[in-house]
Design an enzyme around this catalytic site. Structure first.
Site, short mmCIF file in Angstrom:
data_model
loop_
_atom_site.label_atom_id
_atom_site.label_comp_id
_atom_site.label_asym_id
_atom_site.label_seq_id
_atom_site.Cartn_x
_atom_site.Cartn_y
_atom_site.Cartn_z
N PRO A 1 -6.32 0.05 2.76
CA PRO A 1 -6.27 -0.97 3.82
C PRO A 1 -4.86 -1.53 3.98
O PRO A 1 -4.24 -1.94 3.01
CB PRO A 1 -7.23 -2.06 3.33
N GLU A 2 -4.36 -1.51 5.20
CA GLU A 2 -3.05 -2.07 5.50
C GLU A 2 -3.25 -3.39 6.25
O GLU A 2 -4.38 -3.77 6.54
CB GLU A 2 -2.25 -1.07 6.36
N HIS B 1 -20.78 -0.20 -6.34
CA HIS B 1 -19.37 -0.54 -6.07
C HIS B 1 -19.19 -1.92 -5.46
O HIS B 1 -18.11 -2.25 -5.00
CB HIS B 1 -18.75 0.52 -5.16
N ARG C 1 -12.58 1.71 -6.37
CA ARG C 1 -11.52 1.92 -7.35
C ARG C 1 -11.14 0.64 -8.11
O ARG C 1 -10.39 0.69 -9.07
CB ARG C 1 -10.30 2.54 -6.67
N ARG D 1 20.96 -6.57 3.09
CA ARG D 1 20.33 -5.53 2.27
C ARG D 1 21.00 -4.17 2.47
O ARG D 1 21.14 -3.71 3.60
CB ARG D 1 18.84 -5.45 2.61
#
Ligand SMILES: [Zn+2]
Length: 271
Positions: free
Chosen positions: A2-3, A89, A107, A151
């Site tokens: 998931p983003e 799960h 997971r 940066r």
């Protein structure tokens, strides 16, 4: 995985429904990445004020304290008045007067963590180093440009690090750099102002489109089997190594940057 767009779409899918709900029970499955950090029964009787998002964390504001939720690698949240019995799960459940919020995470890299306030040490550990929110008004071109100037790492890695701007994961970074015509290996501080401005616009564009598209994906799946659906933009470069660029026909190249795959068009992204 998931983003940010998936997390934002998840938030929108239940924020209105859960606001004002009172906690009736909390149940835990197997251990997640971090412990809950309070006794489940301590949350009973508290109400849910709202659900915000910071980066990939959902911030569930209770009448006292907050629950910080992260979906990890494989997590998904569902909120419904009536859910089937928990499966193997399902590792966190917030039962409320309006329905049940359930975290499914095969997971178990996800987590639900209770904090008294957003200035508590654990909240600062999890949220303190997050960069600007790309879909909010706090994401300003001037600050973004200044941050790039400071940066020297390759621009792609600066985006992935999330300390300047959050939520630009591997797919979105590759796509935004293509749209802005920037080579992913260019050191961030060398980008010209016009290029920085194009990148800024491209980041907002790819993430906003993903959220928009995710809204329809989520509606589709919730009407069918209720399984989580992660979504992707129709990619211009990501996952297209060896295929012709959709804009100029040059073969899309693949390189490794900091353990991650980067895709780019050598013609459209010269420097
Ligand atoms: Zn091209």
């Amino acid at each position: 995985m998931p983003e940010l767009p998936e997390v934002e779409v998840t938030r929108r899918s239940f924020v209105d429904a859960i606001e004002g709900a009172q906690v009736l029970a909390v149940s835990l499955g197997k251990p997640l990445r971090w412990p809950l950090a309070c006794l489940p029964q301590e949350l009973v009787g508290r109400s849910v004020k709202t659900v915000d998002r910071r980066g990939k964390y959902l911030l569930i504001a209770l009448s006292q304290g907050w629950l910080l939720v992260h979906l990890g690698m494989s997590g998904s949240l569902r909120f419904a008045a009536d859910l089937p019995a928990p499966g193997v799960h399902d590792h966190f459940e917030l039962v409320t007067t309006r329905g049940c919020l359930r975290l499914n995470d095969p997971r178990r890299f996800g987590a639900v963590v209770y904090v008294e306030s957003l200035s508590s040490p654990m909240a600062i550990k999890l949220l303190g180093r997050l960069g600007m929110e790309p879909l909010s008004e706090t994401f300003e071109l001037g600050l973004f440009t200044q941050g790039l100037k400071r940066r020297k790492m390759p621009i792609k890695q600066v985006l992935l690090a999330g300390e300047l701007v959050v939520g630009v994961g591997n797919i979105y970074a590759s796509e935004a750099l293509f749209l802005a015509g920037i080579r992913p290996t260019s050191p961030a501080h060398t980008l010209s102002r016009p290029k920085a401005a194009r990148l800024y616009a491209a980041i907002r564009d790819v993430l906003a489109r993903a959220v928009e598209q995710g809204g329809s994906t989520l509606r589709d799946f919730s009407s069918s089997d209720g399984k989580p659906g992660y979504f992707q933009l129709e990619a211009m470069v990501y996952g297209r190594a060896g295929l012709p660029c959709k804009r100029c026909d040059t073969v899309i190249k693949l390189l490794r940057q900091g353990q991650r795959s980067t895709f780019y068009c050598p013609t459209c992204q010269k420097a």
